[in-house]
Scaffold this active site. Structure first.
Site, PDB file in Angstrom:
ATOM      1  CE  LYS A 278      74.896  -1.397  27.781  1.00 36.43           C
ATOM      2  NZ  LYS A 278      75.278  -0.001  28.147  1.00 36.43           N
TER       3      LYS A 278
ATOM      4  CD  GLU B 141      67.598  -6.693  41.570  1.00 37.86           C
ATOM      5  OE1 GLU B 141      66.932  -5.836  42.182  1.00 37.86           O
ATOM      6  OE2 GLU B 141      67.653  -7.878  41.905  1.00 37.86           O
TER       7      GLU B 141
ATOM      8  CB  CYS C 292      66.698   1.663  42.414  1.00 45.38           C
ATOM      9  SG  CYS C 292      67.808   0.785  43.519  1.00 45.38           S
TER      10      CYS C 292
ATOM     11  CD  GLU D  43      62.802   4.676  39.141  1.00 43.92           C
ATOM     12  OE1 GLU D  43      62.937   4.379  37.939  1.00 43.92           O
ATOM     13  OE2 GLU D  43      63.421   4.114  40.054  1.00 43.92           O
TER      14      GLU D  43
END
Ligand code: NAD
Length: 498
Positions: A179, A257, A291, A392
């Site tokens: 997905k 992750e 990331c 983040e």
């Protein structure tokens, strides 16, 4: 090249199909807000059918138990197919994500290299024999596929991220339900069209590789589905936590992750030209939607005035534009909603006392008004008490913090819930190695930023995730180890007297 508008873009049990309830979702070009395609939005029933197809294909056994060379052949053929469509795929990735064409081409090449790497690795993955100390017994450890794997990916590196999961999962003999992000699904659909052709050619069962499309509800349905054995997820921290919770009910294997808040440390003895150049790419490549972006610059105090002034000057010169245009150095953020989040972070940092050195606003050029652009932003005077240092941002926002010595910078760099990646710049080899070994990060670059190779593990310490992608560990994520013991000449031991 017009992207495919075919609504039959769920792949379930070997057949391309629309959503059972006919629902679709628009996919938008972040450079100009135009609609690129309408793709099927899977329902829970579609997702369930995809998982059951993967379950039957796995349990039937012909893919899982095929010689590894057979599966490697499918991966290699898919790698060749990717390369034969390199330019089309790269353009599609740029249209969908906004990143520059040069980056998209690198993504196609990296995806190809990862498919080839796992094709080679799995054919030399022999397990091991153990010395039992007994001449009448043989003991060995073999590696078997885990079963049905759900592969859930984010929007920033759509093609690359799915291949990092798909290649080792299929190489190991699993069946999969993938997905992609609902925001950028187009290259994943194209990849699965190429892959499915190769699977059919190789006579693999229909449900070996399935593709469902949609948002969080589809991802959540996969994460809790009892017939899924493993969930490999790349995305944000909050979503990762919910995947882990959903997977707990049936004790699925989970690989996560997640995000990063990555320190880029520059000592006074660094090659300053290179350090400055890489500070810009570390922070602003793909508009910071990486990331491992070097979003926290940790600067030796003696460098502060000159380095920060030059950084701000060059950040202001970054050419924003259409990723398809040659002169563009970085593209837009992926969506209007995401730009709002990034702007909130900047406003919060300024309210908390950060000093704006570059950016901080939207560009004024008329040709950029339809896209989701903020200007590359440099925030000086930051400290770990600020949210912008702990959370983040995932946008083109570089914060500057100062340090005086090695111990202080290691403590600063490690003072975050994340532990994904970072860099240290120094010409003192000993210091580079010392600092690298003390950083609680899954990847440390010394005098570089961002390079990776399929052979080396990728993943995070702390809340940046669990498990590893790439390298031999990336294959092990998708394998169960089984110990097989054989006694050659069985003999009763008469432990019990009766
Ligand atoms: P996200 O967490 O919003 O979404 C990721 C994927 O999860 C999407 O496919 C989404 O539809 C799906 N999803 C949403 N809710 C879900 C749920 N409840 N259960 C299961 N799946 C669900 O992340 P994003 O905004 O697409 O991507 C950005 C994030 O990804 C950043 O935090 C970035 O650091 C991270 N990322 C990490 C790596 C890495 O290698 N560590 C690589 C790329 C991106």
């Amino acid at each position: 090249m017009p992207p495919s508008l075919d609504p039959a873009c769920l792949l379930i049990d070997g057949a391309w199909t629309p959503a059972e309830d006919g629902r679709q979702r628009a996919v938008v070009n972040p450079f100009d807000s135009s609609t690129l395609a309408a793709v099927a939005e899977a329902s829970e029933a579609d997702t369930d059918r995809a998982v059951r197809a993967a379950r039957s294909a796995f349990d039937e056994g012909s893919w899982a138990r095929a010689p590894s060379a057979h599966r490697a052949g499918v991966l290699t053929a898919t790698a060749d197919a990717l390369q034969s469509q390199r330019e089309q795929l790269a353009r599609l990735e740029t249209l969908d994500t906004g990143k520059t064409l040069a980056e998209s081409r690198m993504d196609v090449d990296d995806a190809t290299a990862v498919l080839r790497y796992y094709a080679a690795l799995v054919t030399s993955d022999a397990g091991r024999t153990i010395d039992t100390g007994r001449p009448d017994a043989i003991s060995r450890v073999v590696h078997e596929p885990v079963g049905v794997c759900a592969l859930i990916t984010p929007w920033n590196y759509p093609l690359l991220q799915i291949v990092w999961k798909l290649a080792p999962a299929l190489a190991a003999g699993n069946t999969v339900v993938a997905k992609p992000s609902e925001v950028t699904p187009l290259t994943t659909i194209r990849l699965f069209r190429l892959l499915q052709a190769e699977l059919e050619q190789a006579g693999a069962p229909g449900g070996t590789a399935n593709l469902v499309l949609g948002g969080g509800a589809v991802g959540a349905a996969l994460a809790r589905h009892p017939a899924v054995d493993l969930v490999s997820f790349t995305g944000g921290l909050a979503t990762g936590r919910s995947v882990m919770r959903a997977a707990a009910d049936t004790v699925k294997k989970v690989a996560l992750e997640l995000g990063g808040k990555n320190p880029n440390i520059v000592f006074a003895d660094a090659d300053l030209d290179a350090a400055l150049d890489f500070a810009l790419t570390a922070a602003f490549l793909h508009s910071g939607q990486v990331c491992s972006a070097g979003s926290r610059l940790l600067l030796h105090r003696s460098l502060h005035a000159d380095f920060t002034a030059e950084l701000a000057r060059r950040a202001d010169l970054i050419r924003l534009g259409d990723g398809l245009d040659k002169g563009t150095e970085t593209g837009p953020l992926v969506s209007a909603e995401h730009r709002r989040k990034v702007e909130d972070h900047i406003a919060g940092a300024l309210a908390a006392g950060a000093v704006l050195r570059a950016g901080g606003s939207r560009p004024t050029e008329p040709e950029l008004q339809a896209g989701f652009f903020p200007r590359p932003t440099v925030l000086d005077g930051c400290h770990p008490g600020m949210a912008v240092i702990r959370e983040e941002v995932f946008g083109p926002v570089l914060t500057v913090e100062l340090f005086d010595d090695e111990d202080e910078v290691v403590a600063l760099a490690n003072d975050t819930p994340y532990g994904l990646a970072g860099a240290v710049w120094t010409q003192d080899t000993g210091r580079g190695e010392r600092v690298a070994s003390r950083l609680r990060l899954g990847t440390v670059w010394i005098n570089d930023y961002h390079p990776y190779v399929p052979q080396a593990e990728w993943g995070g310490f702390k809340q940046s995730g669990t498990g590893r992608e790439l390298g031999p560990s990336g294959l092990r994520e998708y394998q169960e180890s089984k110990h097989i013991w054989r006694t050659i000449t069985p003999a009763a031991q008469h432990w019990f007297g009766g």
